[in-house]
Scaffold this active site. Structure first.
Site, PDB file in Angstrom:
ATOM      1  N   ASP A 199       0.784  -1.238   0.000  1.00 58.47           N
ATOM      2  CA  ASP A 199       0.000   0.000   0.000  1.00 58.47           C
ATOM      3  C   ASP A 199       0.819   1.294   0.000  1.00 58.47           C
ATOM      4  O   ASP A 199       1.788   1.413   0.756  1.00 58.47           O
ATOM      5  CB  ASP A 199      -0.876   0.074   1.259  1.00 58.47           C
ATOM      6  CG  ASP A 199      -1.767  -1.132   1.434  1.00 58.47           C
ATOM      7  OD1 ASP A 199      -1.751  -2.021   0.590  1.00 58.47           O
ATOM      8  OD2 ASP A 199      -2.472  -1.166   2.459  1.00 58.47           O
ATOM      9  N   TRP A 217       5.495 -10.518   1.394  1.00 61.93           N
ATOM     10  CA  TRP A 217       5.018  -9.737   2.530  1.00 61.93           C
ATOM     11  C   TRP A 217       5.654 -10.248   3.820  1.00 61.93           C
ATOM     12  O   TRP A 217       5.804 -11.453   4.033  1.00 61.93           O
ATOM     13  CB  TRP A 217       3.498  -9.835   2.606  1.00 61.93           C
ATOM     14  CG  TRP A 217       2.887  -8.901   3.617  1.00 61.93           C
ATOM     15  CD1 TRP A 217       2.430  -7.644   3.371  1.00 61.93           C
ATOM     16  CD2 TRP A 217       2.656  -9.148   5.006  1.00 61.93           C
ATOM     17  NE1 TRP A 217       1.930  -7.087   4.537  1.00 61.93           N
ATOM     18  CE2 TRP A 217       2.053  -7.995   5.550  1.00 61.93           C
ATOM     19  CE3 TRP A 217       2.911 -10.236   5.843  1.00 61.93           C
ATOM     20  CZ2 TRP A 217       1.701  -7.892   6.889  1.00 61.93           C
ATOM     21  CZ3 TRP A 217       2.565 -10.143   7.187  1.00 61.93           C
ATOM     22  CH2 TRP A 217       1.961  -8.982   7.696  1.00 61.93           C
ATOM     23  N   ARG A 276      -7.422  -0.056  11.707  1.00 66.30           N
ATOM     24  CA  ARG A 276      -6.174   0.400  11.100  1.00 66.30           C
ATOM     25  C   ARG A 276      -6.360   1.427   9.979  1.00 66.30           C
ATOM     26  O   ARG A 276      -7.451   1.786   9.611  1.00 66.30           O
ATOM     27  CB  ARG A 276      -5.395  -0.799  10.562  1.00 66.30           C
ATOM     28  CG  ARG A 276      -6.118  -1.648   9.517  1.00 66.30           C
ATOM     29  CD  ARG A 276      -5.192  -2.747   9.025  1.00 66.30           C
ATOM     30  NE  ARG A 276      -5.853  -3.683   8.131  1.00 66.30           N
ATOM     31  CZ  ARG A 276      -6.390  -4.829   8.508  1.00 66.30           C
ATOM     32  NH1 ARG A 276      -6.390  -5.166   9.780  1.00 66.30           N
ATOM     33  NH2 ARG A 276      -6.951  -5.634   7.609  1.00 66.30           N
ATOM     34  N   GLU A 288     -10.497  -1.445   4.289  1.00 69.41           N
ATOM     35  CA  GLU A 288      -9.144  -0.951   4.545  1.00 69.41           C
ATOM     36  C   GLU A 288      -8.949   0.419   3.896  1.00 69.41           C
ATOM     37  O   GLU A 288      -9.725   0.851   3.055  1.00 69.41           O
ATOM     38  CB  GLU A 288      -8.098  -1.920   3.971  1.00 69.41           C
ATOM     39  CG  GLU A 288      -8.116  -3.304   4.603  1.00 69.41           C
ATOM     40  CD  GLU A 288      -6.935  -4.152   4.155  1.00 69.41           C
ATOM     41  OE1 GLU A 288      -6.209  -4.638   5.031  1.00 69.41           O
ATOM     42  OE2 GLU A 288      -6.748  -4.330   2.936  1.00 69.41           O
TER      43      GLU A 288
END
Length: 474
Positions: free
Chosen positions: A21, A45, A144, A196
């Site tokens: 991101d 990741w 988040r 998100e």
């Protein structure tokens, strides 16, 4: 370096290792800052850091050292950055520079909370706030991705926060002390996955004096073609609550392609511009690039437009004309008839193709990137009123069962298109940015043509231009 197979030549990607991101997008003193989720030790990741790159023109990027590292409170997940011009936080120490404040999620084991860090030297070095976290976890697993802006009329900082499958809003006078304001989304939009990377921005409606608030929310999974996607809501925000103009069942996708996610806007800019991560969580860890993984989209300008009684988000790519080589083809009128395919040689897969539709009698028009044995089809279907991107035979597709796909987008009319091709990606903007698809593909061949084909009738284009694009890597 930067000449590896599949490396985009005018999109940002890290020199090496894993990226996802975009984070902390902020403009300050002639520099566009792009922070990003980064794992400096692997191509998949892992423990998240904030990588950092800067640009003066959104095209040429200078990679800087990692800005934020994990610590005892956890990994550094997504967030935003602002310029605290009035020093509301009291964190300014420089006479020459405003303080830049990053607001991010500290991700501990099953515990996410919001923290801040600050820089007094234009983002080059960072200090984490001693009082972190500034918002404790209230008992929500997914809590988040804070996106913060200064709301002038209510005189406070506003934070949009992704909380499970809704957005919560918080307010603060100083970036340090936060109060819960309201929540939105439980009954609205798509809920196929976790919400998100929210963003709340005000945009002008084209050709009117009207302004509307747009709440942007990424969702994974649950996209119309599978996996990751960005949805948005149009409405109003009064400093406390967001009110949606549309019915609860209305779903608006920003991009119907498989590879546009976590998009957010730059703060401290007069003109709204955003950028997204060009990948999809269904296969992001498997894409066949090396020594890096992942790339950002072309930065895109944003506005709103009334279309068929709906207010739509409009995206147009930033101006790339300074990167043009001499135009390879300029055609005032190009008519494609069913009996004859038009083919144009491409020297390399770094091109911008534009055309306006003058007249369309074809039931189907296809634009194909054609190799000897592989091809990427874009199909404009007037009968089914949709666009399809077919990448099932586009080269290397075997790395993930989720990758070979035929992806669809509804399209009620067709008046123009802009196609941006960069080595292993396409970004398709139709009807002056009203409909958008972003897709990755991994070609194995060296020589390509651009093929124009019509079925059951002819189609005539005007203002056809094909421009080769220079690399922005030094």
């Amino acid at each position: 370096m930067y000449k590896e197979q599949y490396r985009q030549q005018f999109h940002f990607s890290p020199k090496e290792k894993w990226m996802n991101d975009p984070n902390g997008l902020v403009y300050y003193k002639g520099e566009y800052h792009l922070f990003y989720q980064y794992h400096p030790d692997s191509m998949v990741w892992g423990p998240m850091h904030w990588g950092h790159t800067v640009s003066k023109d959104l095209m040429h990027w200078e990679e800087l050292p990692v800005a934020l590292y994990p610590d005892e409170l956890g990994q550094i997940f997504s967030g935003s950055a602002v310029i605290d011009r009035d020093n509301t936080s009291g964190l300014k120490t420089s006479d020459q520079e405003d303080v830049m404040v990053a607001i991010f999620t500290h991700h501990g084991e099953d515990n996410e909370k919001q923290s801040i860090a600050y820089s007094n030297d234009r983002g080059r070095t960072w200090t984490k706030y001693e009082g972190n976290p500034v918002i404790e976890n209230p008992g929500i697993k997914d809590f988040r991705d804070p996106k913060v802006f200064w709301h002038e009329s209510s005189g406070k900082w506003i934070m949009s926060l992704a909380c499970g499958d809704e957005i919560q809003f918080y307010g603060s006078p100083n970036l340090l002390e936060w109060t819960f304001l309201s929540a939105f989304g439980k009954e609205y939009g798509a809920h196929g996955g976790v919400w998100e990377c929210p963003d709340l921005i005000q945009l002008e409606v084209e050709e009117t004096e009207e302004k509307k608030w747009v709440l942007i929310v990424s969702i994974n999974p649950g996209g119309p073609n599978g996996g990751s996607v960005v949805q948005y809501f149009i409405g109003d925000f009064n400093g406390e609550t967001f009110t949606c103009d549309d019915d609860k069942e209305t779903i608006k996708w920003a991009d119907y392609g498989r590879d546009f996610y976590a998009a957010v806007t730059w703060s401290n800019l007069s003109e709204p511009i955003w950028i997204g991560w060009m990948s999809n969580w269904q296969y992001a860890n498997q894409v066949p690039t090396d020594p890096y993984r992942s790339v950002m989209s072309i930065p895109r300008k944003l506005k709103l437009r009334r279309e068929n009684e709906q207010v739509k988000l409009i995206q147009t790519p930033i101006d790339l004309s300074s990167l043009y080589k001499e135009p390879t083809l300029v055609d005032e009128h190009l008519t494609v008839v069913p009996t004859k395919t038009k083919q144009m040689n491409l020297n390399e897969l770094q091109v911008l193709v534009q055309a306006k539709v003058e007249e369309n009698q074809a039931s189907l028009f296809t634009l194909t990137l054609n190799g000897e044995k592989e091809r990427l089809h874009i199909e404009f279907d007037r009968v089914k009123q949709e666009v399809r991107v077919d990448r099932t035979d586009s080269g290397n597709v075997a790395f993930s069962e989720h990758f070979p796909s035929i992806d669809r987008m509804p399209l009620s009319f067709f008046k123009d298109f802009t196609l941006i091709v960069d080595q292993s990606s396409i970004e398709l903007f139709i009807n002056d940015g009203s409909s958008v698809m972003t897709e990755l593909f991994y070609p194995l061949e060296q020589t390509y043509t651009l093929e124009w084909k019509a079925m059951d009738g002819e189609i005539t284009f005007s203002n056809v231009t094909i421009n080769e694009i220079k690399s922005t890597w030094k």
